[in-house]
Design a protein around this motif. Structure first.
Motif, PDB file in Angstrom:
ATOM      1  N   ILE A   1      -0.253   8.248   2.422  1.00 15.32           N
ATOM      2  CA  ILE A   1      -0.401   6.995   2.837  1.00 15.32           C
ATOM      3  C   ILE A   1       1.253   6.521   2.801  1.00 15.32           C
ATOM      4  N   ASN A   2       1.936   6.299   4.242  1.00 18.53           N
ATOM      5  CA  ASN A   2       3.270   5.580   4.064  1.00 18.53           C
ATOM      6  C   ASN A   2       3.302   4.205   4.220  1.00 18.53           C
ATOM      7  N   GLY A   3       4.013   3.628   3.360  1.00 17.83           N
ATOM      8  CA  GLY A   3       4.030   2.168   3.884  1.00 17.83           C
ATOM      9  C   GLY A   3       5.040   1.927   4.888  1.00 17.83           C
TER      10      GLY A   3
ATOM     11  N   PRO B   1      -2.743  -1.582   0.255  1.00 14.74           N
ATOM     12  CA  PRO B   1      -1.843  -1.178   1.184  1.00 14.74           C
ATOM     13  C   PRO B   1      -0.663  -0.978   0.375  1.00 14.74           C
ATOM     14  N   ILE B   2       0.166   0.206   0.663  1.00 13.40           N
ATOM     15  CA  ILE B   2       1.174   0.733   0.068  1.00 13.40           C
ATOM     16  C   ILE B   2       2.287  -0.559   0.564  1.00 13.40           C
ATOM     17  N   SER B   3       2.426  -1.049   1.576  1.00 10.86           N
ATOM     18  CA  SER B   3       3.480  -1.954   1.740  1.00 10.86           C
ATOM     19  C   SER B   3       3.150  -3.298   1.023  1.00 10.86           C
TER      20      SER B   3
ATOM     21  N   THR C   1       8.601   3.630   3.884  1.00  9.69           N
ATOM     22  CA  THR C   1       8.587   4.958   3.162  1.00  9.69           C
ATOM     23  C   THR C   1       9.489   6.018   4.120  1.00  9.69           C
TER      24      THR C   1
ATOM     25  N   PHE D   1      -7.877   2.641   3.184  1.00 14.12           N
ATOM     26  CA  PHE D   1      -7.417   3.966   3.798  1.00 14.12           C
ATOM     27  C   PHE D   1      -8.720   4.323   4.792  1.00 14.12           C
TER      28      PHE D   1
ATOM     29  N   GLY E   1       1.903   6.496  -1.004  1.00  9.29           N
ATOM     30  CA  GLY E   1       0.611   6.443  -1.652  1.00  9.29           C
ATOM     31  C   GLY E   1       0.226   7.968  -1.358  1.00  9.29           C
TER      32      GLY E   1
ATOM     33  N   LYS F   1      -3.032   6.055   8.229  1.00  9.99           N
ATOM     34  CA  LYS F   1      -2.278   4.895   8.365  1.00  9.99           C
ATOM     35  C   LYS F   1      -2.405   3.796   7.080  1.00  9.99           C
ATOM     36  N   ASP F   2      -1.412   2.837   6.939  1.00 14.45           N
ATOM     37  CA  ASP F   2      -1.677   2.100   5.498  1.00 14.45           C
ATOM     38  C   ASP F   2      -2.467   0.826   6.046  1.00 14.45           C
ATOM     39  N   SER F   3      -3.664   0.913   5.426  1.00 16.32           N
ATOM     40  CA  SER F   3      -4.517   0.025   5.722  1.00 16.32           C
ATOM     41  C   SER F   3      -5.370  -0.152   4.411  1.00 16.32           C
TER      42      SER F   3
END
Ligand SMILES: NC(=O)c1ccc[n+]([C@@H]2O[C@H](COP(=O)([O-])OP(=O)(O)OC[C@H]3O[C@@H](n4cnc5c(N)ncnc54)[C@H](O)[C@@H]3O)[C@@H](O)[C@H]2O)c1
Length: 281
Positions: free
Chosen positions: A153-155, A121-123, A158, A186, A137, A181-183
């Motif tokens: 993919i945005n955290g 995950p990006i976060s 972002t 993905f 991402g 979605k960030d997951s």
């Protein structure tokens, strides 16, 4: 997006993204991990261009014009004036975190940092950075020059500006950006790794041979490659790392790598790149 981009990692994906960006007239700097990484990356990028020349998709002069815009270095100082830096190193969170810190230490404030992670995950990765609003991402598919889509993919942090710049870059390569979605995993790898792992479990259980399973999937389900051919193409170590990341993050046993995948990794049989995986090459 300006004209200079940087890619950290000269493996399958780093080289593929570099080739696609060079073909779209970007100046590209690739940061390799070692002198050998420089040689290997250069060979990979050249080989893709050679294929395009052989297929008459481009001329030898066009190839040369693209290649002269490529710099491969082991020194992060080379990325200082890039407008976008894409991290494409091994799928191991700690390795990526250390690379992201290095990137941040060598770039200007407006540079976008992207990761080509397949599953993390990006976060979760953005904790390595002091300014996560410019981090995103950008998940390209293999082989990059051929595949027409990339997941964006945005955290949690972002910025919209970063999302727009990432989409604009992907479009400039002639690909379609799809925001997800960030997951963990993905969309693409959440579906694909479950599929490959289930195929490997069926193989381990002796339900059919690898050739049998690949034939059923190709001829019966109309996939272009069977799961074992595809796993060899992606890299068994890459599949294993992605499965482990999703397994850890989701605590879902279905993603725990099957025995055959774990064994191939232990034996160094990593697929096409090591001349043997599920199949011999
Ligand atoms: N292989 C695929 O089909 C595929 C598809 C989409 C995304 N990805 C993702 O792309 C990333 C790279 O995968 P790949 O298939 O190119 O793997 P790869 O094993 O071919 O390449 C990884 C590269 O990272 C380099 N590296 C490792 N540590 C480094 C460091 N500290 N600094 C600089 N370079 C370092 C290695 O030398 C190697 O060249 C991974 O996150 C993977 O999940 C892979």
């Amino acid at each position: 997006m300006g004209n200079k981009i940087a890619i950290v990692g000269s493996g399958t994906m780093g080289s593929g993204i570099a080739q696609a960006a060079l073909s779209s007239n970007y100046n590209v700097v690739v940061i390799a991990h070692s002198e050998q990484g420089k040689i290997d990356g250069s060979k990979r990028i050249n080989a893709v261009f050679e294929k395009a020349v052989a297929a008459k998709a481009i001329t030898a002069q066009e190839k040369e014009a693209c290649i002269k815009n490529l710099q491969i270095s082991t020194d992060y100082a080379a990325i200082s004036d890039a407008e976008l830096v894409i991290e494409a190193v091994s799928e191991i969170k700690e390795v990526k975190e250390s690379v992201l810190k290095q990137i941040e230490a060598h770039i200007g404030n407006s540079t976008v940092i992207a990761t080509n992670t397949s599953s993390i995950p990006i976060s979760a990765l953005s904790g390595a950075l002091s300014a996560p609003s410019r981090f995103i991402g950008m998940h390209f598919f293999n082989p990059v020059p051929v595949m027409k889509v990339a997941e964006v993919i945005n955290g949690a942090s972002t910025s919209t500006e970063t999302i727009n710049k990432a989409k604009e870059f992907i479009e400039s390569l002639g690909k379609i950006p799809v925001q997800v979605k960030d997951s963990p995993g993905f969309i693409a790898n959440r579906l694909l790794m479950l599929f490959i792992n289930e195929a490997a479990t069926a193989l381990d259980e002796g339900v059919s041979s690898k050739e049998g399973i690949d034939a059923i999937v190709k001829l019966g389900l109309h996939h272009p490659m069977g799961p074992f051919e595809l796993a060899d193409f992606i890299g068994i170590d890459v599949c294993n790392d992605i499965m482990l990341e999703i397994y850890k993050d989701k605590n879902d046993m279905r993603f725990k790598p099957s025995n055959s995948i774990t064994t191939l990794v232990k034996e160094g049989k990593l697929g096409r790149k090591s001349m043997e995986g599920f199949y011999k090459y």
